[in-house]
Write an enzyme that holds these catalytic residues in place. Sequence first.
Site, mmCIF file in Angstrom:
data_model
loop_
_atom_site.group_PDB
_atom_site.id
_atom_site.type_symbol
_atom_site.label_atom_id
_atom_site.label_comp_id
_atom_site.label_asym_id
_atom_site.label_seq_id
_atom_site.Cartn_x
_atom_site.Cartn_y
_atom_site.Cartn_z
ATOM 1 N N HIS A 14 0.874 -1.175 0.000
ATOM 2 C CA HIS A 14 0.000 0.000 0.000
ATOM 3 C C HIS A 14 0.905 1.216 0.000
ATOM 4 C CE1 HIS A 14 -3.101 2.837 0.561
ATOM 5 N NE2 HIS A 14 -2.769 3.136 1.802
ATOM 6 N N ASP A 126 -7.631 1.827 2.050
ATOM 7 C CA ASP A 126 -7.455 2.608 3.265
ATOM 8 C C ASP A 126 -8.211 3.928 3.209
ATOM 9 O OD1 ASP A 126 -6.522 3.040 5.799
ATOM 10 O OD2 ASP A 126 -4.555 3.760 5.190
ATOM 11 N N HIS A 352 -5.332 9.986 0.291
ATOM 12 C CA HIS A 352 -5.971 10.269 1.578
ATOM 13 C C HIS A 352 -5.033 10.926 2.583
ATOM 14 C CE1 HIS A 352 -4.708 5.989 1.538
ATOM 15 N NE2 HIS A 352 -4.209 6.269 2.725
#
Length: 922
Positions: A14, A126, A352
């Site tokens: 990620h 996420d 994010h």
Amino acid sequence: MTQSKTVHIISHTHWDREWYLPYEKHHVLLIKLMDTLIQTLRKDDGYRSFHLDGQTIILEDYLQIRPEMKETLEQLIRGGRIHIGPWYVLQDEFLTSSEANVRNLLIGHRDAKAYGCISKLGYFPDSFGNMGQAPQLLRQADIKNAVFGRGVKPTGFNNEVSESQAYESPYSEMFWEAPDGSKVLGILFANWYSNGNEIPVNPEAASKYWDKKLAEVSQYASTPHWLFMNGCDHQPVQTDLTDAIGTAEKLYPDIRFIHSNFEDYLSEVNRTIPGDLSVIRGELRSQHTDGWSTLVNTASSRVYIKQRNQEGQTLLEKVAEPLAAFAYQAGCPYPHHLFTYAWKTLMQNHPHDSICGCSVDEVHVEMMTRFEKSKHVAESIAHDSLTWLAERVDTSVFSGYGKEATPFLVTNTTGWERSGTVTVQLELNRVYFRDGRDFRDMRQDVKQKSLDDVVLVDVGGKPIPFGLEDMGIHFGYDLPDDKFRQPYFARAVRVTFEAANVPALGYKTYALTRDASLKLLLSPTSLIVSKHAMENEYLSVQIAEDGSLTVTEKLEGTVYKGLGVYENTGDIGNEYMYRQACGDTAVTTRGIPASIRIQEDTPYRASIVIVHELEIPASAEELLEMERKELVWFTGRKSARSDAKIILKITTVVSLDKNGKRVDIASTFNNQAKDHRLRMLFPTGLEAETHFADSVFEVPERSNTTTVEWKNPSNCQHQQAFVTVAGARQGLTIANRGLNEYEIVREDSGQTIAVTLLRAVGELGDWGYFPTPEAQCLGEHTVHLSVIPYAVPVETAEEDPLVHGSGAIQAAHQYQIPWSVRQTEVHHGELPPTNAFGGWEGQAMVFSAMKVSEETGDMIARWYNISAQERVLKIDLPEKFHNAYKSDILERRLDCLQQEGAERLSVSVRPAEIVTISFEQL
């Protein structure tokens, strides 16, 4: 018969592009990871594949440093060894606009297509909550599955779901349904996206590892196909994974272990899912949790970032794109390459940890540069498009109205007819340097003319009330396409007036001219009714001694009292979550006298200035810094606010336009306090169980009360353009520009809308201590809100509340979008002085986009239905276009809706449907 278990191990990383390290430090780590991945794939045939985090920007970042590896990457991607897309970046869905989410998917698909393969997976590992319309967006892009890490709390295989049935699932597998009924199979990372990380090769260690991991997955999995994610945040490649899988196979001969990928895994899950999967609907916002880990307060972390993002998104999607589409209809080439660059630059701020404001300070400093870069490109596109249009508009009519006419276009790029106050800077008496004259003579020529006889007229020659400010000598320059730059001096004036009834997706032409007789026809009027009050046909505004507003909606006589009170509380949380300081009591401006004066009194607008001096604590007490350094989790902190005090001076300008149905508020303050939150309160006086908030392609209805599991005293939520509390016969909408956090607070008088203006904190939070002094947001800030009350006529009181509040919703959307203005000359042209480039009508329909498709050259227009009823959308076929097609968010032609010759198109739109229409050019 019990089916044997299959363990699907999917390797990934990620990749937060920037977060607890600045971008370039993460960038260096990415190069190392990708080099290692390519080496591993080349030498180990058992290492089957790698999921590249669902975002194509990783390829750009890698090839920026390693351009010589492009061919190798293409081979591995086409061979199914590396899986890419479908997004350009992994965005925060709630803090990026509807159209930004679409551009993200569209550009991600185009980039991945260039490599031959697109991972058709809705990947949200996420995201800090998931948008309710995600299943519809995914299905329009031919994506039938989604995986996500947050938003839903699983209850476990044998647990009763009880009152959480509407939101929760007993399994990690569930169906996720959008408001329009679109449905995807959803997979929750119930054990997170690192549950298969760093698998041991050593048999003894592997046995302990797998006994624990298998037991954890068995609590939630509904099928015999179990998902193990081999990776985590910035996780390096596990190069000995093939050996680790071999160890597992020997230890557990009854279980099949495979190095898998999402396509194979989801194929097996779809084949074996049970018939009792839950259906979760709409937004996934972790409401059935204790409320301490929703990360919702990232919506107010570094508010300045959100404001710049709102400005940048709006400039691209609501100004530059429609203006370029207008110009395209008038024969101008559409600058696809510039739009792609501007969107990509902006979206590099949308991951994010970036847009949420929850990174180290260096990250957000670099973000501000990206915002500027994207803005400058968008402004250039808008300027060139307006220039193209202005040169082709017939302004010859102004030659008959007075002398020395200076025409200009006022362009409305919103989806609805618009009236409002416009301010434009014009240049009079331009003198070019190329004439070779002495600068002193040139300046004198520019200065000498009086402005006493200047008047503003419309295309019918009617004089319009206006304000004129002499800006003095202005230096400017032209940049012709065929010659060297052309500098000049000009007399600059600033003109302010009300542009009335400018057509949707169109323009009106006005001119500044010289005619003293026309000026005599103007009769002065005023919206000011007393030194503390103003009103127009629709609204009355009175300002109390403490600076709070009483707004009366005059159609039904509904009165809203105590609006605009400021509230300040201590904040001992972090960039992720608000936590009120221990023992803290809110400080408000309620009952504290304010300084009040009239600032603007014109026929087109009235403005009143309110100045508060609010005494607040200077910071949290010293204990907070120790708690941060010692990693005391924010919910367990004991810090109170400091005894030291400072004065927070807040200057508020309240404005009302002549024909406005909203009251605009601009607040400016210089923040020198730390560890606190500032909000503005809007008591509605309404009792309601729910409210409505603008979100991505919908206006969801949300509860005003928390669930039984909720423990957090705060229940802040995300918004885009507005939030509404509706009663049976009236409603109050509060619009904003880049203020994404609000809370519905229950008070004795009813529900109060609290909008966060600033949140000042000193650390990132999460897994360590990362000081973020710039997150204290010290310095000057200006925030913008608008109060929009509305009445519900008796005959429509039983309709969908979003329908009878649609006028307020329209006003809230228009509040986001600036007017576009361009000066031109008196000349003939093929375009009329008043024009529209796209007409439509449709109850409960919200206009979202007008642009041009890069692949087909079609003009694209998009709307969405905010009601729970099927609606009819009627669209006028633009000139120079013939066939119309039902399209999708990837801008592919689907069903042909209209053949050449018909002038108006009618489209049935399902409840909550996002509808895109493509118009084929002649």
